[in-house]
Scaffold this motif. Structure first.
Motif, PDB file in Angstrom:
ATOM      1  N   CYS A 197      34.429  74.214  49.609  1.00 42.82           N
ATOM      2  CA  CYS A 197      34.425  73.027  48.752  1.00 42.82           C
ATOM      3  C   CYS A 197      35.526  72.041  49.123  1.00 42.82           C
ATOM      4  O   CYS A 197      35.632  70.977  48.499  1.00 42.82           O
ATOM      5  N   GLY A 198      36.326  72.379  50.107  1.00 40.26           N
ATOM      6  CA  GLY A 198      37.428  71.497  50.467  1.00 40.26           C
ATOM      7  C   GLY A 198      36.965  70.118  50.876  1.00 40.26           C
ATOM      8  O   GLY A 198      37.642  69.119  50.620  1.00 40.26           O
ATOM      9  N   ALA A 199      35.787  70.058  51.475  1.00 43.49           N
ATOM     10  CA  ALA A 199      35.305  68.775  51.994  1.00 43.49           C
ATOM     11  C   ALA A 199      34.990  67.784  50.888  1.00 43.49           C
ATOM     12  O   ALA A 199      34.979  66.574  51.123  1.00 43.49           O
ATOM     13  N   VAL A 200      34.710  68.265  49.676  1.00 46.12           N
ATOM     14  CA  VAL A 200      34.309  67.337  48.623  1.00 46.12           C
ATOM     15  C   VAL A 200      35.414  67.111  47.589  1.00 46.12           C
ATOM     16  O   VAL A 200      35.187  66.463  46.575  1.00 46.12           O
ATOM     17  N   ALA A 201      36.614  67.606  47.869  1.00 47.00           N
ATOM     18  CA  ALA A 201      37.708  67.429  46.913  1.00 47.00           C
ATOM     19  C   ALA A 201      37.974  65.962  46.639  1.00 47.00           C
ATOM     20  O   ALA A 201      38.376  65.582  45.535  1.00 47.00           O
ATOM     21  N   GLU A 202      37.737  65.114  47.633  1.00 47.01           N
ATOM     22  CA  GLU A 202      38.000  63.688  47.471  1.00 47.01           C
ATOM     23  C   GLU A 202      37.101  63.027  46.445  1.00 47.01           C
ATOM     24  O   GLU A 202      37.416  61.971  45.912  1.00 47.01           O
ATOM     25  N   LEU A 203      35.945  63.661  46.139  1.00 44.20           N
ATOM     26  CA  LEU A 203      35.053  63.088  45.139  1.00 44.20           C
ATOM     27  C   LEU A 203      35.754  62.909  43.796  1.00 44.20           C
ATOM     28  O   LEU A 203      35.533  61.938  43.084  1.00 44.20           O
ATOM     29  N   ALA A 204      36.586  63.891  43.441  1.00 45.90           N
ATOM     30  CA  ALA A 204      37.244  63.864  42.137  1.00 45.90           C
ATOM     31  C   ALA A 204      38.220  62.706  42.002  1.00 45.90           C
ATOM     32  O   ALA A 204      38.650  62.400  40.886  1.00 45.90           O
ATOM     33  N   ASP A 205      38.568  62.062  43.082  1.00 46.41           N
ATOM     34  CA  ASP A 205      39.524  60.952  43.033  1.00 46.41           C
ATOM     35  C   ASP A 205      38.843  59.600  42.900  1.00 46.41           C
ATOM     36  O   ASP A 205      39.524  58.572  42.846  1.00 46.41           O
ATOM     37  N   ASP A 206      37.513  59.584  42.851  1.00 47.82           N
ATOM     38  CA  ASP A 206      36.779  58.321  42.832  1.00 47.82           C
ATOM     39  C   ASP A 206      35.942  58.233  41.555  1.00 47.82           C
ATOM     40  O   ASP A 206      34.870  58.828  41.472  1.00 47.82           O
ATOM     41  N   PRO A 207      36.407  57.529  40.498  1.00 39.62           N
ATOM     42  CA  PRO A 207      35.659  57.448  39.236  1.00 39.62           C
ATOM     43  C   PRO A 207      34.311  56.755  39.386  1.00 39.62           C
ATOM     44  O   PRO A 207      33.481  56.835  38.480  1.00 39.62           O
ATOM     45  N   ARG A 208      34.072  56.076  40.520  1.00 39.15           N
ATOM     46  CA  ARG A 208      32.783  55.436  40.720  1.00 39.15           C
ATOM     47  C   ARG A 208      31.687  56.452  41.006  1.00 39.15           C
ATOM     48  O   ARG A 208      30.499  56.160  40.897  1.00 39.15           O
ATOM     49  N   ARG A 209      32.069  57.646  41.371  1.00 41.72           N
ATOM     50  CA  ARG A 209      31.076  58.671  41.686  1.00 41.72           C
ATOM     51  C   ARG A 209      31.475  60.061  41.178  1.00 41.72           C
ATOM     52  O   ARG A 209      30.985  61.075  41.662  1.00 41.72           O
ATOM     53  N   TYR A 210      32.324  60.105  40.146  1.00 40.31           N
ATOM     54  CA  TYR A 210      32.744  61.390  39.573  1.00 40.31           C
ATOM     55  C   TYR A 210      33.285  61.157  38.164  1.00 40.31           C
ATOM     56  O   TYR A 210      34.001  60.176  37.926  1.00 40.31           O
ATOM     57  N   GLU A 211      32.931  62.025  37.226  1.00 40.94           N
ATOM     58  CA  GLU A 211      33.446  61.926  35.859  1.00 40.94           C
ATOM     59  C   GLU A 211      34.242  63.172  35.517  1.00 40.94           C
ATOM     60  O   GLU A 211      33.723  64.291  35.580  1.00 40.94           O
ATOM     61  N   GLU A 212      35.475  62.983  35.146  1.00 40.47           N
ATOM     62  CA  GLU A 212      36.366  64.090  34.801  1.00 40.47           C
ATOM     63  C   GLU A 212      35.864  64.782  33.542  1.00 40.47           C
ATOM     64  O   GLU A 212      35.370  64.160  32.598  1.00 40.47           O
ATOM     65  N   GLY A 213      35.973  66.125  33.510  1.00 41.85           N
ATOM     66  CA  GLY A 213      35.637  66.894  32.324  1.00 41.85           C
ATOM     67  C   GLY A 213      34.172  67.229  32.175  1.00 41.85           C
ATOM     68  O   GLY A 213      33.776  67.794  31.141  1.00 41.85           O
ATOM     69  N   ALA A 214      33.346  66.869  33.143  1.00 32.86           N
ATOM     70  CA  ALA A 214      31.918  67.165  33.068  1.00 32.86           C
ATOM     71  C   ALA A 214      31.467  67.874  34.333  1.00 32.86           C
ATOM     72  O   ALA A 214      32.166  67.869  35.355  1.00 32.86           O
ATOM     73  N   LEU A 215      30.300  68.493  34.259  1.00 33.07           N
ATOM     74  CA  LEU A 215      29.686  69.051  35.456  1.00 33.07           C
ATOM     75  C   LEU A 215      28.926  67.919  36.131  1.00 33.07           C
ATOM     76  O   LEU A 215      27.952  67.392  35.600  1.00 33.07           O
ATOM     77  N   ASN A 216      29.402  67.491  37.296  1.00 34.91           N
ATOM     78  CA  ASN A 216      28.813  66.372  38.029  1.00 34.91           C
ATOM     79  C   ASN A 216      27.720  66.908  38.957  1.00 34.91           C
ATOM     80  O   ASN A 216      27.995  67.705  39.862  1.00 34.91           O
ATOM     81  N   VAL A 217      26.486  66.478  38.714  1.00 39.14           N
ATOM     82  CA  VAL A 217      25.340  66.960  39.485  1.00 39.14           C
ATOM     83  C   VAL A 217      24.843  65.821  40.371  1.00 39.14           C
ATOM     84  O   VAL A 217      24.489  64.746  39.871  1.00 39.14           O
ATOM     85  N   TYR A 218      24.830  66.062  41.674  1.00 43.50           N
ATOM     86  CA  TYR A 218      24.411  65.056  42.646  1.00 43.50           C
ATOM     87  C   TYR A 218      23.059  65.456  43.234  1.00 43.50           C
ATOM     88  O   TYR A 218      22.930  66.534  43.829  1.00 43.50           O
TER      89      TYR A 218
END
Length: 554
Positions: free
Chosen positions: A412-433
């Motif tokens: 999962c290391g490759a997608v850690a950067e997703l959590a830093d971008d609120p345009r494509r990630y929401e904190e506190g929820a299960l983000n399903v892509y």
């Protein structure tokens, strides 16, 4: 009792108020029925003769005089009555006129609902045995059952649920020839209560079947995860003072959160040890600690007096089980299900967004249904929030690349950067892509992210939600996990957590328990359960039921 039963006429009821020879044309029947038996026994009246059997009971009447039967059916709950005329020729039956609530005569029988009806054209028989009418009642058993369970818990169990009355008045013009009536009172009758402890389930609005796990002490030692089923009252035999045993009750039900009652602290006896690895909490506030006994329900007969049950505290919610027989634990199922926080992102070309969202909506609805049907007490909002579609070619390409990378490298290391971008990630929820990548799916617990690819199946999202709620695969290396060591797989391929299986449709109660209490479960990140434990899939002990513990059918 769900079936509506038309009783068949057999014999005169013993509770008939017997008439004298001077007033044989007038009688009253009164009877009390138990709600539990109205669908299984005959509910009928004595035969009613056309006219009367005694000479002179109808002054001025002759064979040519037509009699009108005035029928009144009142009361509730009642579906209908059925009158069957015997001793009348077919042409006589065909000549009868029906008015009011009764339907048309069919095969010599007449059905009538609540209200008033008149049967016109009946005549005295010139000789021989008089024609008679037989009457049977059709009770609405389903309605009675609903009334039993809607009745306030504090009311008497022998309280009246309804009453009904049929009156039949025969007239020759204005002369009353006979008048008969049958009255029934329907009550919830006191059942013979076994000398046993019990668990009362309250607020079961849907009257759902529950699965209840009981830990405690019996005469022959500690018991762990005894499985009981019921909808309102479970008679669980005599549970003793726990001492060195664990005292706990866990309740699983549709449409309600899982409930856990643990014996209050301070009840443990010297020598009892608590496994610190389980990190138990204080227990849910939803447990009803009321000590008010319901009149006549489950009280120890030895405690009864002329005034009724003695004021003995038989509730165990606040003090735990003891050696006394007839104790009860009240657990309310109020509160609804716990909800998985979930948001959906679509990383597909704009022309495919609508189709992918329909697919995602179906996947979310399926996950919600499976969790509820499995009695997990967990739900997924069926109106799952869809985030702005990631239709920018660069973003689509990046998300698809990351999805493929994670799927291939199992990291999962490759997608850690997703959590830093609120345009494509929401904190506190299960983000399903949802992506078009040639993968089935993956879950990254480090950032609560799930990818659903082109090879996904209808149960794939449910499977990934199971991972997010702390569960591992049950397929093992392909033959299935065998945690109990009996040489057979603990689960079938129908379990949601079996990887890459078709037709997956359920969780086991042992899995539901872990999704609710495990510290690693997404549910416990922000809105923690009152009971938090560490229950790895392969552990089965007093604090953690077997992962495969189940009680189908749910």
């Amino acid at each position: 009792m769900r079936l509506r039963v038309l009783a068949v006429l057999s014999a005169v009821l013993p509770l008939l108020v017997a008439p004298s020879s001077a007033d044989a044309a007038f009688w009253r029947l009164r009877r009390t029925l138990c709600a539990e038996s109205v669908g299984r026994i005959a509910h009928l009246t004595p035969a009613i003769p056309v006219g009367c059997e005694l000479p002179g009971c109808c002054p001025g009447c002759s064979d040519s005089v037509a009699l009108d039967w005035h029928l009144v059916l009142e009361g509730d709950p009642i579906g209908e009555i059925e009158l069957g005329f015997e001793g009348l020729a077919q042409d006589e039956l065909a000549g009868l006129k029906i008015e009011g609530q009764a339907g048309a005569m069919e095969g010599g029988r007449l059905r009538m609902g609540p209200g008033r009806s008149v049967v016109r054209g009946l005549r005295l028989q010139p000789s021989g045995r008089p024609a008679v009418a037989t009457v049977s009642f059709a009770f609405d058993g389903a309605e009675l059952e609903e009334r039993v369970h809607r009745r306030p818990r504090q009311s008497s169990p022998t309280g009246e649920l309804g009453r009904l009355r049929l009156t039949v008045e025969q007239k020759a013009g204005t002369t009353i020839v006979s008048e008969v009536s049958a009255s029934y009172t329907v009550r919830e009758c006191p059942r013979q209560r076994p000398r046993t402890d019990r668990i009362d389930l309250g607020e079961n609005d849907g009257f759902d079947s529950t699965v209840v796990l009981v830990d405690g002490r019996r005469e022959d030692g500690c018991v762990n995860d005894e499985t009981w089923r019921g909808k309102d009252i479970l008679y669980v035999r005599d549970l003793l003072e726990s001492r060195q045993c664990r005292g706990e009750v866990v309740v699983f039900s549709d449409d309600d959160a899982m409930q856990v009652w643990m014996e209050p602290l301070g009840r443990a006896r010297e020598g009892e040890e608590e496994d610190p690895a389980h990190e138990t909490g204080e227990g849910p506030e939803a447990v009803d600690s009321s000590v008010a006994a319901r009149d006549g329900e489950g009280d120890d007969p030895a405690q009864e007096t002329e005034e009724g049950p003695a004021p003995v505290d038989l509730s165990v919610a606040a003090r735990g089980w003891s050696e006394q027989v007839g104790e009860r634990l009240s657990v309310d199922l109020a509160g609804g299900r716990r909800t998985v926080p979930l948001v959906v992102w679509t990383a597909v070309p704009e022309e495919r967004v609508a189709a992918v969202r329909r697919r995602a909506t179906n996947d979310v609805a399926f996950a919600d249904m499976v969790l509820n049907r499995s009695n997990c007490g967990i739900g997924v909002a069926t109106d799952a929030r869809f985030m702005p579609a990631l239709v920018d070619d660069e973003q689509i390409g990046e998300i698809t690349r990351l999805a493929s990378l994670v799927s291939n490298e199992r990291s999962c290391g490759a997608v850690a950067e997703l959590a830093d971008d609120p345009r494509r990630y929401e904190e506190g929820a299960l983000n399903v892509y949802y992506v078009d990548a040639p993968i089935a799916a993956w879950h990254c617990p480090t950032i609560d992210a799930v990818a659903i690819g082109a090879f996904a199946q209808p149960g794939t999202l449910s499977h990934q939600i199971g991972h997010a709620l702390s569960l591992g695969h049950v397929s093992g290396t392909g033959a299935g996990v065998d945690f109990d060591g009996d040489g057979e797989a603990d689960f079938s391929t129908a379990n949601i957590m079996w990887a890459r299986s078709k037709g997956r449709d359920g969780f086991a109660e042992g899995q539901c328990f872990r999704m609710n209490v495990n510290r690693a479960s997404l549910l416990n990140r922000s809105n923690a359960s009152p009971v938090i434990r560490v229950c790895p899939d392969g552990i089965a002990d007093a604090g953690c039921p077997s992962l495969a513990l189940d009680a189908f059918p749910d």
